[in-house]
Design a protein around this motif. Structure first.
Motif, PDB file in Angstrom:
ATOM      1  N   VAL A  52      39.930  -3.816 -65.890  1.00 10.31           N
ATOM      2  CA  VAL A  52      39.072  -4.971 -66.167  1.00 10.31           C
ATOM      3  C   VAL A  52      37.598  -4.550 -66.184  1.00 10.31           C
ATOM      4  CG1 VAL A  52      38.350  -7.239 -65.340  1.00 10.31           C
ATOM      5  CG2 VAL A  52      40.744  -6.606 -65.262  1.00 10.31           C
ATOM      6  N   THR A  53      37.233  -3.631 -65.305  1.00  7.73           N
ATOM      7  CA  THR A  53      35.864  -3.122 -65.308  1.00  7.73           C
ATOM      8  C   THR A  53      35.555  -2.420 -66.628  1.00  7.73           C
ATOM      9  OG1 THR A  53      35.922  -2.841 -62.916  1.00  7.73           O
ATOM     10  CG2 THR A  53      34.234  -1.631 -64.105  1.00  7.73           C
ATOM     11  N   LEU A  54      36.506  -1.619 -67.127  1.00  8.39           N
ATOM     12  CA  LEU A  54      36.321  -0.971 -68.426  1.00  8.39           C
ATOM     13  C   LEU A  54      36.229  -2.004 -69.549  1.00  8.39           C
ATOM     14  CD1 LEU A  54      38.645   2.163 -68.576  1.00  8.39           C
ATOM     15  CD2 LEU A  54      36.203   2.080 -68.960  1.00  8.39           C
ATOM     16  N   ALA A  55      37.062  -3.029 -69.487  1.00  8.81           N
ATOM     17  CA  ALA A  55      37.048  -4.060 -70.523  1.00  8.81           C
ATOM     18  C   ALA A  55      35.738  -4.832 -70.510  1.00  8.81           C
ATOM     19  CB  ALA A  55      38.219  -5.014 -70.335  1.00  8.81           C
ATOM     20  N   GLY A  56      35.118  -4.957 -69.350  1.00 14.21           N
ATOM     21  CA  GLY A  56      33.827  -5.639 -69.266  1.00 14.21           C
ATOM     22  C   GLY A  56      32.729  -4.893 -69.996  1.00 14.21           C
ATOM     23  N   ARG A  57      32.861  -3.567 -70.094  1.00 11.79           N
ATOM     24  CA  ARG A  57      31.890  -2.788 -70.870  1.00 11.79           C
ATOM     25  C   ARG A  57      31.966  -3.160 -72.337  1.00 11.79           C
ATOM     26  NH1 ARG A  57      32.886   3.296 -69.273  1.00 11.79           N
ATOM     27  NH2 ARG A  57      33.020   3.370 -71.540  1.00 11.79           N
ATOM     28  N   GLY A  58      33.194  -3.246 -72.855  1.00 13.66           N
ATOM     29  CA  GLY A  58      33.406  -3.754 -74.196  1.00 13.66           C
ATOM     30  C   GLY A  58      33.092  -2.800 -75.332  1.00 13.66           C
ATOM     31  N   LEU A  66      41.398   2.297 -72.592  1.00 10.12           N
ATOM     32  CA  LEU A  66      42.396   1.292 -72.224  1.00 10.12           C
ATOM     33  C   LEU A  66      43.632   1.400 -73.105  1.00 10.12           C
ATOM     34  CD1 LEU A  66      40.047  -1.710 -71.556  1.00 10.12           C
ATOM     35  CD2 LEU A  66      41.425  -0.497 -69.882  1.00 10.12           C
ATOM     36  N   ARG A  67      43.451   1.732 -74.370  1.00  9.52           N
ATOM     37  CA  ARG A  67      44.590   1.880 -75.280  1.00  9.52           C
ATOM     38  C   ARG A  67      45.513   3.004 -74.810  1.00  9.52           C
ATOM     39  NH1 ARG A  67      48.590   1.129 -76.895  1.00  9.52           N
ATOM     40  NH2 ARG A  67      49.421   1.468 -78.955  1.00  9.52           N
ATOM     41  N   SER A  68      44.919   4.041 -74.202  1.00  8.06           N
ATOM     42  CA  SER A  68      45.746   5.142 -73.720  1.00  8.06           C
ATOM     43  C   SER A  68      46.518   4.766 -72.461  1.00  8.06           C
ATOM     44  CB  SER A  68      44.870   6.363 -73.438  1.00  8.06           C
ATOM     45  OG  SER A  68      44.066   6.149 -72.300  1.00  8.06           O
ATOM     46  N   ARG A  69      46.110   3.713 -71.773  1.00  7.12           N
ATOM     47  CA  ARG A  69      46.765   3.325 -70.527  1.00  7.12           C
ATOM     48  C   ARG A  69      47.727   2.153 -70.683  1.00  7.12           C
ATOM     49  NH1 ARG A  69      41.896   5.466 -69.319  1.00  7.12           N
ATOM     50  NH2 ARG A  69      41.635   6.589 -67.352  1.00  7.12           N
ATOM     51  N   LEU A  70      47.584   1.366 -71.748  1.00  9.11           N
ATOM     52  CA  LEU A  70      48.461   0.216 -71.981  1.00  9.11           C
ATOM     53  C   LEU A  70      49.447   0.522 -73.097  1.00  9.11           C
ATOM     54  CD1 LEU A  70      45.870  -2.675 -71.739  1.00  9.11           C
ATOM     55  CD2 LEU A  70      47.698  -2.166 -70.129  1.00  9.11           C
ATOM     56  N   LYS A  71      50.596  -0.153 -73.061  1.00 10.59           N
ATOM     57  CA  LYS A  71      51.639   0.136 -74.030  1.00 10.59           C
ATOM     58  C   LYS A  71      51.558  -0.737 -75.279  1.00 10.59           C
ATOM     59  CE  LYS A  71      55.106   1.952 -70.880  1.00 10.59           C
ATOM     60  NZ  LYS A  71      55.198   3.256 -71.516  1.00 10.59           N
ATOM     61  N   GLU A  72      51.039  -1.945 -75.170  1.00  7.52           N
ATOM     62  CA  GLU A  72      51.070  -2.864 -76.300  1.00  7.52           C
ATOM     63  C   GLU A  72      49.663  -3.290 -76.698  1.00  7.52           C
ATOM     64  OE1 GLU A  72      53.883  -6.026 -76.205  1.00  7.52           O
ATOM     65  OE2 GLU A  72      55.242  -4.924 -74.894  1.00  7.52           O
ATOM     66  N   LYS A  78      44.009  -8.946 -75.387  1.00  4.15           N
ATOM     67  CA  LYS A  78      43.697  -9.993 -74.407  1.00  4.15           C
ATOM     68  C   LYS A  78      42.743  -9.463 -73.347  1.00  4.15           C
ATOM     69  CE  LYS A  78      45.446 -13.377 -71.218  1.00  4.15           C
ATOM     70  NZ  LYS A  78      46.586 -14.045 -70.597  1.00  4.15           N
ATOM     71  N   LEU A  79      42.945  -8.224 -72.936  1.00  8.03           N
ATOM     72  CA  LEU A  79      42.072  -7.633 -71.927  1.00  8.03           C
ATOM     73  C   LEU A  79      40.644  -7.528 -72.441  1.00  8.03           C
ATOM     74  CD1 LEU A  79      42.006  -6.365 -69.104  1.00  8.03           C
ATOM     75  CD2 LEU A  79      42.587  -4.194 -70.143  1.00  8.03           C
ATOM     76  N   MET A  80      40.462  -7.090 -73.678  1.00  9.21           N
ATOM     77  CA  MET A  80      39.117  -6.903 -74.224  1.00  9.21           C
ATOM     78  C   MET A  80      38.466  -8.222 -74.627  1.00  9.21           C
ATOM     79  SD  MET A  80      38.404  -3.696 -74.037  1.00  9.21           S
ATOM     80  CE  MET A  80      37.035  -3.445 -75.126  1.00  9.21           C
ATOM     81  N   ASP A  81      39.247  -9.155 -75.178  1.00  9.22           N
ATOM     82  CA  ASP A  81      38.663 -10.377 -75.740  1.00  9.22           C
ATOM     83  C   ASP A  81      38.576 -11.529 -74.758  1.00  9.22           C
ATOM     84  OD1 ASP A  81      38.570  -8.937 -78.078  1.00  9.22           O
ATOM     85  OD2 ASP A  81      40.436  -9.765 -78.870  1.00  9.22           O
TER      86      ASP A  81
END
Length: 139
Positions: A52-58, A66-72, A78-81
Motif C-alpha cells: 500500500v505504501t508503494l501504491a501511494g507513490r503511484g 507491485l506487478r512482480s509481487r501480485l498475481k492478477e 485496485k491497489l493503484m487506483d
C-alpha cells in the motif's frame, strides 16, 4: 539468539510461502477483509502494508514492483487506483489484525485481517455481480 530471523517460515518452502502470500494479498485487496490463521495474518500485514505504501507513490516503478509481487492485474489496478490514493495521507497502519477465536478442527488461532477504513460493500461484490449476471442470462 534471534539474529537474522526476519520473518515466519510457517513450515513452507520459500516458493510456497511467496505464492501463498501473493494469493492472500490479492484476496485481501479484492475483498478488503479475509479470515486466516493468526501467524499468517501477522506476516501478511507486513507484506500488504509495504504494498500500500508503494501504491501511494503511484509512479511507474512502484507499479512494476507491485506487478512482480501480485498475481492478477485486477488486484494491481485496485491497489493503484483505489487503495493507494485512499491511504496516501496516512503514515502507515493500513491493515488491522483482529483475533477471531480458534478453528474447530485443530484449535489453530484464527484472525480477521482487514483494511482500516475499509469499504464494507467490497466483500462479496464479485459474487453479487456474478449472481446478477446469471439472473439476467436466465431471465
Amino acid at each position: 539468539m534471534r539474529h537474522a530471523r526476519g520473518y515466519r517460515r510457517l513450515n513452507r518452502t520459500h516458493e510456497h510461502r511467496s505464492a501463498m502470500f501473493a494469493n492472500m494479498a490479492g484476496s485481501l485487496i479484492e475483498h478488503e477483509q479475509i479470515k486466516t490463521t493468526l501467524p499468517k495474518a501477522k506476516e501478511l500485514r507486513r507484506i500488504v502494508e509495504k504494498m500500500v505504501t508503494l501504491a501511494g507513490r503511484g509512479d511507474l516503478h512502484a507499479r512494476r514492483l507491485l506487478r512482480s509481487r501480485l498475481k492478477e492485474d485486477r488486484h494491481l489496478a485496485k491497489l493503484m487506483d483505489v487503495l493507494g490514493p485512499r491511504y496516501k495521507e496516512r503514515p502507515g497502519g493500513y491493515v488491522r489484525v483482529l483475533k477471531a477465536g480458534f478453528r474447530y478442527g485443530d484449535m489453530a488461532p484464527m484472525a480477521i485481517v482487514e483494511f482500516v477504513d475499509r469499504d464494507v460493500d467490497a466483500k462479496g461484490a464479485a459474487d453479487r455481480a456474478r449472481l446478477e449476471a446469471e439472473e439476467v442470462e436466465l431471465g
